[in-house]
Design an enzyme around this catalytic site. Structure first.
Site, PDB file in Angstrom:
ATOM      1  N   HIS A 186       0.806  -1.216   0.000  1.00  0.00           N
ATOM      2  CA  HIS A 186       0.000   0.000   0.000  1.00  0.00           C
ATOM      3  C   HIS A 186       0.840   1.268   0.000  1.00  0.00           C
ATOM      4  CE1 HIS A 186      -3.607  -2.366   0.701  1.00  0.00           C
ATOM      5  NE2 HIS A 186      -4.237  -1.285   0.293  1.00  0.00           N
ATOM      6  N   GLU A 429     -10.261 -10.832 -11.457  1.00  0.00           N
ATOM      7  CA  GLU A 429      -8.814 -10.932 -11.241  1.00  0.00           C
ATOM      8  C   GLU A 429      -8.351 -12.372 -11.065  1.00  0.00           C
ATOM      9  OE1 GLU A 429      -7.918  -8.217  -8.009  1.00  0.00           O
ATOM     10  OE2 GLU A 429      -9.712  -8.771  -6.917  1.00  0.00           O
ATOM     11  N   ASP A 453      -3.670  -8.443 -10.327  1.00  0.00           N
ATOM     12  CA  ASP A 453      -3.825  -9.821  -9.881  1.00  0.00           C
ATOM     13  C   ASP A 453      -4.093 -10.758 -11.048  1.00  0.00           C
ATOM     14  OD1 ASP A 453      -3.359 -10.010  -7.115  1.00  0.00           O
ATOM     15  OD2 ASP A 453      -5.212  -8.929  -6.707  1.00  0.00           O
ATOM     16  N   CYS A 500      -9.241  -1.348 -13.541  1.00  0.00           N
ATOM     17  CA  CYS A 500      -8.741  -0.554 -12.410  1.00  0.00           C
ATOM     18  C   CYS A 500      -7.332  -0.984 -11.996  1.00  0.00           C
ATOM     19  CB  CYS A 500      -9.687  -0.641 -11.216  1.00  0.00           C
ATOM     20  SG  CYS A 500      -9.806  -2.291 -10.513  1.00  0.00           S
TER      21      CYS A 500
HETATM   22  C1  PEP Z   1      -5.695  -5.482  -9.219  1.00  0.00           C
HETATM   23  O1  PEP Z   1      -5.482  -6.607  -8.752  1.00  0.00           O
HETATM   24  O2  PEP Z   1      -5.453  -5.164 -10.389  1.00  0.00           O
HETATM   25  C2  PEP Z   1      -6.288  -4.432  -8.365  1.00  0.00           C
HETATM   26  C3  PEP Z   1      -6.684  -3.292  -8.862  1.00  0.00           C
HETATM   27  O3  PEP Z   1      -6.367  -4.665  -7.026  1.00  0.00           O
HETATM   28  P1  PEP Z   1      -5.106  -4.622  -6.012  1.00  0.00           P
HETATM   29  O4  PEP Z   1      -3.950  -4.036  -6.771  1.00  0.00           O
HETATM   30  O5  PEP Z   1      -5.525  -3.782  -4.872  1.00  0.00           O
HETATM   31  O6  PEP Z   1      -4.927  -6.056  -5.671  1.00  0.00           O
HETATM   32 MG    MG Z   2      -6.321  -7.203  -6.853  1.00  0.00          MG
END
Ligand code: PEP
Ligand code: MG
Length: 571
Positions: A186, A429, A453, A500
Site C-alpha cells: 500500500h 482478477e 492480480d 482498475c
Molecule cells: C488489481 O489486482 O489489479 C487491483 C486493482 O487490485 P489490487 O492491486 O488492490 O490487488
Molecule cells: Mg487485486
C-alpha cells in the site's frame, strides 16, 4: 545506490532517514530529582509546541482525524493527573524522568486497551503510544521519527507503514527509498497515486545515509545518487523542465470530455485509498473514483477493524466530495501482501493463493456486514457503487449478494436511509472468473478488471517477486486476450467493463483498451490527464487493425513491435 523502481519520477532534495524502531527508556534511579523534573518539563513544552504546529497544519488541510488525535495527545500533556504521577515517580521513587514517562503512559495504554466494549477508546491506545514515543525522543535526544525537516526531503527507511506515509507532509515528501518494500504494498500504491518517485529493495540505504545529505533520486534508472555532481543535477533539471512543459500541455485535458476521435465516450476515474484523495483527483479532472481500496482504512486502526460509523464517515466524505460522480467502493481485500495483524490470520505458505478478500469476508460475516452496512448507508449521500474482490466462482458472488440482501433488510426494518438500487460489480482478477466471464456477466452490473492480480494468477507469478517480473507484464498477449474476452462478454450481456489495475494507465496500451470497448479506466491521479489525452487521440476504426495484430501475437515482443510500429505510423 540501486533499488527497484516502484514509482517513476525524479527528485532532488536532502535525504532524511526515518527510523521505524521504537525508543525505550533505561530504568535508572536518579540522585537529582529536581534536574529530572526540569528536563521533563522542558521536553513536555517542546512536544506541546510540536503538536500545536501539527494541529495548525491539520486544521489547514481540513484533516479532522489527525486533528482529533493531536488534540487528545495535547490534553494528556496538560492533564494534572498525568503530571502528578510523573512527579511522584521522580520525587518519591527517584526514577529517571524517561522511565517515569514510559511507565505512566504504559499504564494509560493498558487501561485503554482493556476497554473491550469501546472500540473508539481502544483505538486511542495507539495515540498514547505515539505520544510516549514523541516525549521519549525529546528526552533522549533521538531524532523524532515523526518530525520532518523544514524543506523538501527524500525519506529513507527500512520500510514505511501506510499510516506513516499519510502523516507525512505531501508538500515536503518528494521521494521515498525503502530497504524493503514491495511493488504492490500500500505504501507504494500511495506513493504512485501521489506521484512521488519511489525505490524499493535499496539494501543498506540507512547505513550509508545521514540526515541532510543532498540526494538525487532517479526513479527511471532505479538509482539514488548521494551528493550528486553537476552533470547529474543538469539531468534532473532537464527532466523537471520537460515535466513542467508536459504538465502545461496536459492542462487542457483536465476538463475535456473523454471521447475518442470517432465519438466513443469513455470515462477516466481515479484509484484512491482515502477520502482525502478526492480533492486532488477532482483538480486533475477525474470523472469519479473507480476503485476505493478500503484496506487502508482498516490498516489505520491498530487493534480492531474500523467501526461502522468510522467507515460511514470516510465513505460519506468521499461520496459528498465527489458531488454525484461515481464512487466505487471495494469491499475489504485483506490477505496476500496486505496484512491486518489484529485479524489474526495465521501465516500461510502461499498467501496470494490463500485466505484473502472475499474468502475471508464470507467466513467473517459480522465484519463483512459492518462494511456492507456502511457502504449502503453512504449511498444515501452520493453515487456510491460496490464491488467484490477476488471472485473465483459464482457461489461466492451469490453468498456475497445474499449477505448484502440481509443487511439491506435490516436497514429497511430499522428505517435507516440507504441506497436500495446500488450498482453492484465484481472485480475480475482470477483466471476462473475471466474464463467464465459470460456466466458471471448476468449477475452483476459491471466488471472491474484487476489486471495486477489477473496477470499474477494467469502466469502463476507472484507480483511482488522481482526475479519473475518479466512474467508480470501487461504486454503479455495472454493477458490482452483475456481482457478482450472480458470486454466481449460484458458487451454481450449489456454491462460495463472497466479496468482498475495498473495496466489501465500504460500509455501504449490505452488505444487497445479503447478499441476493445472498455468503458472506464481507473488510474492513479497523476496519470488522469495523460490517459484522457490518449483516449481523445485514439480512433477506434484506425486501432482495429492494430488490435487484430496484437490479439494474433504469440509473444510479448511481437505485441511491443506492433504497438511501436503503430506509434511510428501515427507520428
Ligand atoms: C488489481 O489486482 O489489479 C487491483 C486493482 O487490485 P489490487 O492491486 O488492490 O490487488
Ligand atoms: Mg487485486
Amino acid at each position: 545506490m540501486r533499488g527497484r523502481i516502484a514509482s517513476q519520477g525524479m527528485a532532488l532534495a536532502e535525504a532524511y532517514p526515518v527510523a521505524e524502531t521504537l525508543v525505550e527508556a533505561a530504568k535508572e534511579k536518579t540522585a537529582d530529582p529536581a534536574g529530572e523534573w526540569a528536563r521533563f518539563q522542558a521536553a513536555r513544552e517542546r512536544c506541546a509546541d510540536q503538536i500545536t504546529r501539527l494541529m495548525e497544519n491539520a486544521e489547514k488541510n481540513e484533516d479532522d482525524d489527525i486533528r482529533d488525535i493531536l488534540d487528545f495527545q495535547y490534553l494528556i500533556l496538560e492533564d494534572t493527573e498525568f503530571l502528578d504521577k510523573i512527579e511522584h515517580m521522580i520525587f518519591k521513587d527517584s526514577w529517571n524522568c524517561a522511565y517515569a514517562v514510559q511507565t505512566v503512559l504504559d499504564i494509560y495504554q493498558k487501561k485503554l486497551q482493556a476497554l473491550t466494549d469501546n472500540a473508539y477508546l481502544r483505538e486511542r491506545a495507539a495515540d498514547v503510544d505515539d505520544l510516549g514515543q514523541r516525549l521519549l525522543c525529546e528526552l533522549l535526544g533521538v531524532e523524532n521519527a515523526i518530525s520532518e525537516p523544514g524543506g523538501p526531503y527524500i525519506a529513507v527507511a527500512a520500510d514505511l507503514s501506510p499510516s506513516r506515509i499519510t502523516e507525512m507532509d505531501d508538500k515536503k515528501l518528494v521521494g521515498i527509498v525503502l530497504e524493503k518494500g514491495a511493488m504492490t504494498a500500500h505504501t507504494v500504491i500511495i506513493a504512485r497515486s501521489r506521484g512521488i518517485p519511489c525505490l524499493i529493495g535499496a539494501e543498506g540505504a540507512l547505513e550509508r545515509i545521514s540526515a541532510g545529505t543532498p540526494a538525487l533520486l532517479d526513479g527511471f534508472a532505479g538509482e539514488l545518487y548521494l551528493d550528486p555532481d553537476a552533470r547529474q543535477i543538469e539531468g534532473y533539471e532537464a527532466y523537471a523542465a520537460e515535466r513542467r512543459a508536459e504538465r502545461a500541455l496536459l492542462l487542457e485535458y483536465r476538463h475535456r470530455e473523454t471521447r475518442t476521435k470517432d465519438g466513443f465516450g469513455m470515462r477516466v476515474y481515479a484509484n484512491i485509498t482515502s477520502y482525502k484523495d478526492v480533492a486532488g483527483l477532482l483538480e486533475q479532472g477525474a470523472e469519479g473514483v473507480g476503485l476505493f481500496r478500503t484496506e487502508l482504512l482498516y490498516m489505520e486502526s491498530k487493534d480492531a477493524p474500523p467501526s461502522e460509523e468510522t467507515q460511514l464517515t470516510a465513505y460519506r466524505k468521499a461520496a459528498e466530495a465527489l458531488g454525484g460522480r461515481p464512487l466505487v467502493l471495494r469491499t475489504l481485500d485483506v490477505g496476500g501482501d496486505k496484512e491486518l495483524p489484529y485479524l489474526g490470520i495465521p501465516k500461510e505458505d502461499n498467501p496470494f493463493l490463500g485466505y484473502r478478500a472475499i474468502r475471508y469476508c464470507l467466513d467473517h460475516r459480522e465484519l463483512f456486514r459492518t462494511q456492507l452496512s456502511a457502504i449502503l448507508r453512504a449511498g444515501a449521500y452520493g453515487n456510491v457503487q460496490l464491488m467484490f474482490p477476488m471472485i473465483a466462482k459464482p457461489e461466492e458472488l451469490a453468498l456475497a449478494r445474499a449477505e448484502l440482501a440481509l443487511v439491506m433488510a435490516d436497514l429497511s426494518a430499522r428505517g435507516v436511509p440507504y441506497d436500495r438500487g446500488i450498482r453492484i460489480g465484481m472485480m475480475v482478477e482470477t483466471p476462473a472468473a475471466a474464463m467464465d466471464a459470460g456466466r458471471f456477466a448476468d449477475k452483476v452490473d459491471f466488471f472491474s478488471i484487476g489486471t495486477n492480480d489477473l496477470t499474477q494468477y494467469l502466469f502463476a507469478a507472484d507480483r511482488t517477486n522481482a526475479r519473475i517480473s518479466h512474467l508480470n507484464s501487461c504486454f503479455q498477449p495472454a493477458l490482452l486476450r483475456a481482457v478482450n474476452h472480458l470486454a466481449e462478454c460484458a458487451r454481450a450481456a449489456g454491462i460495463e467493463a472497466d479496468i482498475c489495475g495498473q495496466a489501465g494507465e500504460v500509455p501504449e496500451l490505452v488505444p487497445l483498451w479503447v478499441c476493445m470497448g472498455i468503458n472506464n479506466l481507473s488510474v492513479s491521479t497523476p496519470e488522469i490527464t495523460r490517459v484522457r489525452r490518449s483516449i481523445c487521440e485514439a480512433d477506434r476504426g484506425l486501432c482495429r487493425r492494430l488490435l487484430g495484430r496484437v490479439l494474433e501475437s504469440d509473444t510479448e515482443q511481437a505485441v511491443r513491435q506492433a504497438l511501436s510500429q503503430a506509434q511510428e505510423q501515427k507520428s
